[in-house]
Design an enzyme around this catalytic site. Structure first.
Site, PDB file in Angstrom:
ATOM      1  N   ASP A  93     -63.203  68.744  73.451  1.00  0.00           N
ATOM      2  CA  ASP A  93     -62.829  69.001  72.065  1.00  0.00           C
ATOM      3  C   ASP A  93     -63.327  67.801  71.260  1.00  0.00           C
ATOM      4  O   ASP A  93     -62.814  66.694  71.412  1.00  0.00           O
ATOM      5  CB  ASP A  93     -61.301  69.138  71.975  1.00  0.00           C
ATOM      6  CG  ASP A  93     -60.793  69.289  70.536  1.00  0.00           C
ATOM      7  OD1 ASP A  93     -61.604  69.224  69.595  1.00  0.00           O
ATOM      8  OD2 ASP A  93     -59.564  69.470  70.370  1.00  0.00           O
TER       9      ASP A  93
ATOM     10  N   TRP B 271     -53.113  67.568  70.449  1.00  0.00           N
ATOM     11  CA  TRP B 271     -54.145  68.610  70.577  1.00  0.00           C
ATOM     12  C   TRP B 271     -54.486  68.853  72.037  1.00  0.00           C
ATOM     13  O   TRP B 271     -54.639  69.995  72.477  1.00  0.00           O
ATOM     14  CB  TRP B 271     -55.394  68.249  69.780  1.00  0.00           C
ATOM     15  CG  TRP B 271     -55.146  68.160  68.304  1.00  0.00           C
ATOM     16  CD1 TRP B 271     -55.283  67.056  67.513  1.00  0.00           C
ATOM     17  CD2 TRP B 271     -54.683  69.212  67.433  1.00  0.00           C
ATOM     18  NE1 TRP B 271     -54.941  67.349  66.213  1.00  0.00           N
ATOM     19  CE2 TRP B 271     -54.573  68.656  66.139  1.00  0.00           C
ATOM     20  CE3 TRP B 271     -54.354  70.550  67.624  1.00  0.00           C
ATOM     21  CZ2 TRP B 271     -54.147  69.406  65.034  1.00  0.00           C
ATOM     22  CZ3 TRP B 271     -53.926  71.299  66.527  1.00  0.00           C
ATOM     23  CH2 TRP B 271     -53.828  70.728  65.260  1.00  0.00           C
TER      24      TRP B 271
ATOM     25  N   LYS C  21     -63.277  68.545  59.998  1.00  0.00           N
ATOM     26  CA  LYS C  21     -63.062  67.104  60.054  1.00  0.00           C
ATOM     27  C   LYS C  21     -64.339  66.332  59.683  1.00  0.00           C
ATOM     28  O   LYS C  21     -64.310  65.481  58.824  1.00  0.00           O
ATOM     29  CB  LYS C  21     -62.590  66.673  61.450  1.00  0.00           C
ATOM     30  CG  LYS C  21     -61.429  67.491  62.014  1.00  0.00           C
ATOM     31  CD  LYS C  21     -60.082  67.055  61.472  1.00  0.00           C
ATOM     32  CE  LYS C  21     -58.953  68.042  61.724  1.00  0.00           C
ATOM     33  NZ  LYS C  21     -58.696  68.420  63.106  1.00  0.00           N
TER      34      LYS C  21
END
Ligand SMILES: *Cc1c(COP(=O)(O)O)cnc(C)c1O
Length: 355
Positions: free
Chosen positions: A166, A99, A190
């Site tokens: 993030d 990511w 999530k």
């Protein structure tokens, strides 16, 4: 049979959050209409956004001067929006996984990118420490929890330049010092809500510093000004997020979530370290409390399929590791119970006895 949901994302949510969202999809506030068929500008829906923003600020102790936004596009669109809005000449990125790499790739479209450190040399099994941050960069971007590799930076870094994070997979799992960040973002699926909404916490006076024109929808200032209502926001996922924020508050807030996360992690890592068959993949000092990754030791590698089948037969869901790491991953987000991790540990112990 009782199922224990260890999916990495979309992932487990408290049952009452799902039930409240399902009920509102059938009848929103006793209106006789579904949450899906009302206007986002309806007087009934504005309070949902307002309360969700207020709970974000309360639970994370967000200081004055920050806005909370609910957008579309997922964390992946933030990979592009961040440099669009913040990168004038040069940005710094910490590379801790897939990511983080994807975020960095987007930034390269907008200017120079300095990789301050990377753990790619060891397949991202650790979080690099003690790296230099170039003070002439516009910002430093980090990924606090690396969902795939099971590593986590569980502290708020001191950065001489604006810090952008993030936090897709560990938001609301610990108290934060938001004042250390210019912007925090994440996909909700999530640890916050169902898929479809992206949260952004942004320091208002950090915006408006780049010289390039920014398309209206990709400009954070648009959404700050319009309170996430510039266009139709993802109504149902925001409602679901609100239910979860209420749940977190009722259950003691982020400090209680962190305590529970530590308890769960201790139980699972304790068993990984004790069990003759398994070994953890992340370096101990970088271990994530959210995504616990482990593999079979080399001499037992051929048992991988057997363990997956065995765990599945005992009600464990989603414990297969990401293909980049292999083995197993137990994602333990806020809604995962101690009972759930104990059931997983019982599985590992029984499997050990049988082999
Ligand atoms: C899942 C994930 C993403 C991607 O999120 P999308 O909302 O699917 O774009 C980005 N970063 C991290 C850390 C993730 O876990």
């Amino acid at each position: 049979m009782k199922k224990y949901n260890f999916n990495a994302g979309p992932s487990i949510l408290p049952r009452e959050v799902i039930e409240a969202t399902a009920a509102a999809c059938l009848d929103f506030n006793g209106s006789g209409l579904s949450l899906m068929e009302i206007s986002h500008r309806a007087k009934d829906f504005q309070p949902v956004v307002d309360e969700a923003v207020a709970l974000f600020k309360e639970l994370l102790n967000i200081p004055e001067g920050y806005s909370v936004l609910f957008l579309g596009g997922g964390a992946s669109l933030e990979f592009c929006m961040v440099p669009y809005n913040f990168l004038e000449k040069k940005a710094a990125y910490l590379n801790t996984g897939v990511w983080a790499t994807k975020a960095q790739k987007e930034a390269k479209l907008f200017g120079e990118v300095v990789e301050v450190a990377s753990s790619a040399d060891k397949n991202f099994t650790y979080i690099p420490r003690n790296f230099d941050i170039p003070t002439d960069a516009d910002y430093l971007h980090i990924t606090t929890n690396n969902t795939i590799y099971g590593t986590e930076l569980r502290e708020d870094l001191d950065s001489p330049i604006p810090l952008i994070a993030d936090m897709s997979s560990d938001i609301f799992s610990r108290p934060l010092d938001v004042s250390k960040y210019a912007l925090i973002y994440g996909g909700a699926q999530k640890n916050l809500s169902m898929a479809g909404v992206t949260f952004v916490i942004v320091k208002e006076d950090a915006l408006g510093k780049v010289s390039r024109p920014i398309p209206t929808m990709l400009n954070y200032q648009t959404h700050v000004k319009k309170g996430s209502m510039f266009n139709t926001p993802p109504v149902v996922p925001i409602f679901c997020a609100l239910q979860n924020l209420r749940y977190i508050k009722e259950h003691g807030g982020v400090a209680a979530m962190e305590k529970l996360a530590k308890e769960r992690a201790e139980i699972v890592y304790g068993e990984i370290d004790r069990n003759r068959l398994f070994v953890g993949t992340a370096e101990e000092s970088s271990r994530s409390l959210m995504n616990i990754t482990f593999v079979l030791k080399d001499e037992y590698k051929e048992l991988e399929k057997d363990f997956l089948e065995f765990a599945t037969s005992k009600g464990m869901v989603g414990v297969k590791g990401h293909r980049d790491v292999g083995g197993f991953r137990a994602s333990c987000y806020n809604a995962m119970t101690i009972e759930g991790v104990k059931a997983l540990v019982a599985c590992m112990q029984e499997f050990e006895k049988n082999h």
